[in-house]
Design an enzyme around this catalytic site. Structure first.
Site, PDB file in Angstrom:
ATOM      1  N   GLU A  99       1.553   4.238  -9.181  1.00 26.51           N
ATOM      2  CA  GLU A  99       0.646   3.468 -10.037  1.00 26.51           C
ATOM      3  C   GLU A  99      -0.323   4.370 -10.805  1.00 26.51           C
ATOM      4  OE1 GLU A  99      -1.230   0.346  -7.687  1.00 26.51           O
ATOM      5  OE2 GLU A  99       0.415  -0.989  -8.182  1.00 26.51           O
ATOM      6  N   GLU A 144       7.278  -3.339  -6.130  1.00 31.05           N
ATOM      7  CA  GLU A 144       6.482  -3.878  -5.027  1.00 31.05           C
ATOM      8  C   GLU A 144       6.345  -5.365  -5.259  1.00 31.05           C
ATOM      9  OE1 GLU A 144       2.747  -1.980  -4.209  1.00 31.05           O
ATOM     10  OE2 GLU A 144       3.639   0.018  -4.420  1.00 31.05           O
TER      11      GLU A 144
HETATM   12  C1  GLA Z   1      -0.326  -1.226  -4.872  1.00 29.37           C
HETATM   13  C2  GLA Z   1       0.060   0.091  -4.238  1.00 29.37           C
HETATM   14  C3  GLA Z   1       0.488  -0.057  -2.792  1.00 29.37           C
HETATM   15  C4  GLA Z   1      -0.452  -0.970  -2.057  1.00 29.37           C
HETATM   16  C5  GLA Z   1      -0.493  -2.300  -2.761  1.00 29.37           C
HETATM   17  C6  GLA Z   1      -1.407  -3.314  -2.123  1.00 29.37           C
HETATM   18  O1  GLA Z   1       0.729  -1.856  -5.398  1.00 29.37           O
HETATM   19  O2  GLA Z   1       1.060   0.745  -4.947  1.00 29.37           O
HETATM   20  O3  GLA Z   1       0.507   1.205  -2.214  1.00 29.37           O
HETATM   21  O4  GLA Z   1      -1.709  -0.395  -2.035  1.00 29.37           O
HETATM   22  O5  GLA Z   1      -0.991  -2.132  -4.041  1.00 29.37           O
HETATM   23  O6  GLA Z   1      -1.042  -3.537  -0.823  1.00 29.37           O
END
Ligand code: GLA
Length: 611
Positions: free
Chosen positions: A168, A242
């Site tokens: 991210e 995700e």
């Molecule tokens: C983001 C991050 C993950 C985690 C999620 C929330 O997507 O990439 O590592 O922190 O948020 O659980």
């Protein structure tokens, strides 16, 4: 094609050159699930992976936590609980492909997003940028990590079909040379499989790196998200890297749940769009020890030790309604019958343990590394301990002498919570909210002690850049900065907890001194089983089983039980040690089911819409 089958000709790995992924030239849809080896007791790895396979998933995704693999600069560990290669081979054996997410930053509700705290010894450090102090450290870590995983890539006969570049970064985006640097750091060390990046919708706009497929992170599929992906990558596969199956919890909040039916409806919609998916988390597990991270979008909120996440497999690996519904749905995406579900593990509610001895914290100071004398307070990362790597986690005790009373003001320099004592008498707490405390007048020189707890470093957002812990600046008494500190590192590692055995413990019952260590014996007859430990009537602290740090307890909840894996127990006597700051309940109880606290639906929580 099965990941575990050896000696087959492997020519063409995962490819993203058409609207569907292909593997060995054939259409392939990723049905993935995240399960982190560092959050699952090693003895249970295989069980969790078999359950993933039996749910109809074909791919495991896992992060790699740099802070655990390199606890001190140049000291690497890839053994036991951290044996990544064994974990990846097990995945292959079970019939799962792997998407590896080596960071170096992983977010993941993990202390400092997985970055080692010793990086913060450099006062000029710029995390997640091409600042040489950061890139050099990443380089040395990847020099050790990548040669271990490179042979496990698809074309070499291993299960790794893709590798994620950072995590991210579009939501951080401080340095446009950084992502190309990380990509090159992977390529130059022998990563050849497909590269991916993962971002939330907001971050996607600044995210990605040339040559890597962009994927999205979300919980509700919106038309905007699908269209955005289609617009930026026409004729390429779309993937939700995700898909958040639930959410994490913070101390003082509620336990987040996400309705099973809603999850399945969303997953179905994603699959109907022809997209690939990875469930984050499929099995959350536990952030054992001091490894939890924290949120800070204006207010600092540390996360709890449980990482149950309301995921399809619970913290202890139990099937949940989500699991069953998902299995039902995913079975439709397989031509063959899914493998049978592994038999659930047995649980045991052991008899309550009576706490029989007590040791005041003050008596254990002689067991710490040589205390450090400093005119002014020094943050924990810069203490001259742990072979010059500073203190990473736990508590730090700052002591000085005062000759009068008055108003003690922290100037907001406490990270994150300090218990204040004068001549060992408890005065109160200093934290982000309470920055002032009255110190009564008294005679002569008195010892002022601040026991400062690092409650977990922030793992997401710009606050990542302000994560030094302990006392990070002056503490003033009547507006005058206090001087002449003696600083003790209380990181409570295994060897310290072991050394406690040689001390003169006081037998209970009697009126104990807080903070202190409390011990009881859990006697296990026969083969040890998983259980949940409860501390009714206790306040706040840390629990150790046979010296191993299980995590934090805090009566404010939401979490009320700590997951205690059977493999961490042995037949016979097991030492349970509780470090307690405030009050002791006398008994340590066990239950065969978890209590994660009062629930709240994910969508009621403003924070989750920010990611
Ligand atoms: C983001 C991050 C993950 C985690 C999620 C929330 O997507 O990439 O590592 O922190 O948020 O659980």
């Amino acid at each position: 094609m099965q990941p575990g089958v050896r000696k087959q000709t492997r020519r063409e790995g995962l490819s993203a050159n058409s609207s569907q992924f292909t593997l060995e030239g054939e259409a392939f849809r990723i049905l993935g699930g995240s399960a982190h080896y560092f959050r699952i007791p090693r003895a249970h790895w295989k069980d969790r992976l078999l359950k993933m396979k039996a749910c109809g998933l074909n791919t495991l995704t896992t992060y790699v936590p740099w802070n655990l693999h390199e606890p001190e600069r140049g000291l690497f560990t890839f053994q036991d609980q951290l044996d990544l290669e064994v974990y990846l081979r097990l995945a292959a054996e079970v019939g799962l492909w792997v998407i590896l997410r080596p960071g170096p930053y992983i977010c993941s509700e993990w202390d400092l997003g997985g970055l080692p705290s010793w990086l913060l010894r450099d006062s000029n450090m710029k995390l997640r940028t091409t600042y040489p102090g950061f890139t050099d450290a990443v380089g040395s870590f990847f020099d050790k990590l990548i040669p271990r995983v490179a042979p496990l890539q698809y074309v070499k006969g291993g299960p790794i079909i893709a590798v994620q570049v950072e995590n991210e970064y579009g939501s951080y985006a401080k340095d446009d040379k950084y992502m190309p640097f990380i990509k090159e750091a992977l390529l130059s060390r022998g990563i050849h499989e497909l590269l991916l990046t993962s971002d939330n919708l907001g971050g996607l706009k600044c995210g990605g790196v040339t040559g890597a497929l962009k994927t999205i992170n979300l919980q509700k599929l919106t038309r905007g998200a699908v269209k955005y992906l289609a617009d930026i990558q026409p004729q390429q596969p779309k993937m939700v890297m995700e898909y958040w199956s639930g959410w994490f919890d913070v101390w003082g909040g509620r336990h987040h749940v996400f309705c099973a039916e809603d999850l399945v409806t969303e997953v179905m919609a994603i699959l109907r769009q022809g997209m690939s998916i990875n469930l984050y988390m499929f099995h959350g597990g536990t952030s054992f020890g001091f490894m939890n991270g924290a949120m800070d979008v204006g207010t600092y909120k540390p996360q709890v030790s449980s990482y149950d996440y309301d995921a399809p497999l619970s913290e202890a690996g139990d099937y949940t309604p989500k699991y069953h519904l998902l299995r039902d749905l995913l079975s439709r995406y397989h031509s063959e019958k899914l493998p049978a579900k592994p038999t659930p593990y047995q649980r045991k509610a052991y008899d309550a343990v009576v706490v029989y001895q007590h040791l005041p914290l003050w008596d254990t100071l002689k067991l710490t590394e040589e205390p450090f004398k400093s005119a002014s307070p020094l943050n924990m990362e810069n203490l001259p301990v742990n072979n010059g790597n500073g203190q990473s986690y736990g508590y730090t005790l700052y002591e000085t002498t005062v000759t009068k009373g008055g108003t003690l003001n922290s100037s907001n320099n406490v990270r994150d919570r300090a218990l204040v004592f004068v001549d060992r008498v408890y005065m109160g707490v200093l934290d982000y909210k309470t920055q002032e405390l009255a110190v009564p007048d008294g005679k002569g020189e008195r010892t002022l002690s601040l026991l400062v707890e690092n409650c977990g470093r922030v793992n997401y957002g710009t606050a990542l850049d302000r994560q030094r812990k302990g006392l990070v600046g002056e503490i003033v008494l009547n507006n005058t900065p206090l001087k002449g500190f003696t600083i003790y590192c209380l990181d409570m590692k295994l060897d310290f907890i072991d050394r406690l055995a040689g001390e003169r413990w006081e037998s209970l019952p009697h009126t104990p001194t807080f903070p202190g260590f409390f011990q009881g014996q859990l006697v296990v007859y026969g083969y040890p089983k998983d259980t949940f430990l409860k501390l009714p009537g206790w306040g706040k602290g840390v629990v150790f089983i046979n010296g191993q740090n299980l995590g934090r307890h805090w009566s404010i909840g939401p979490q009320q039980t700590l997951y205690l894996p059977g493999p961490w127990l042995h037949e016979g006597i097991n030492q349970v040690t509780v470090f307690e700051e405030q009050e002791a309940g006398g008994r340590i109880q066990f239950s065969d089911s978890p209590e994660l606290g009062k629930t709240v639906n994910v969508y009621r929580h403003p924070l989750c819409n920010l990611l």
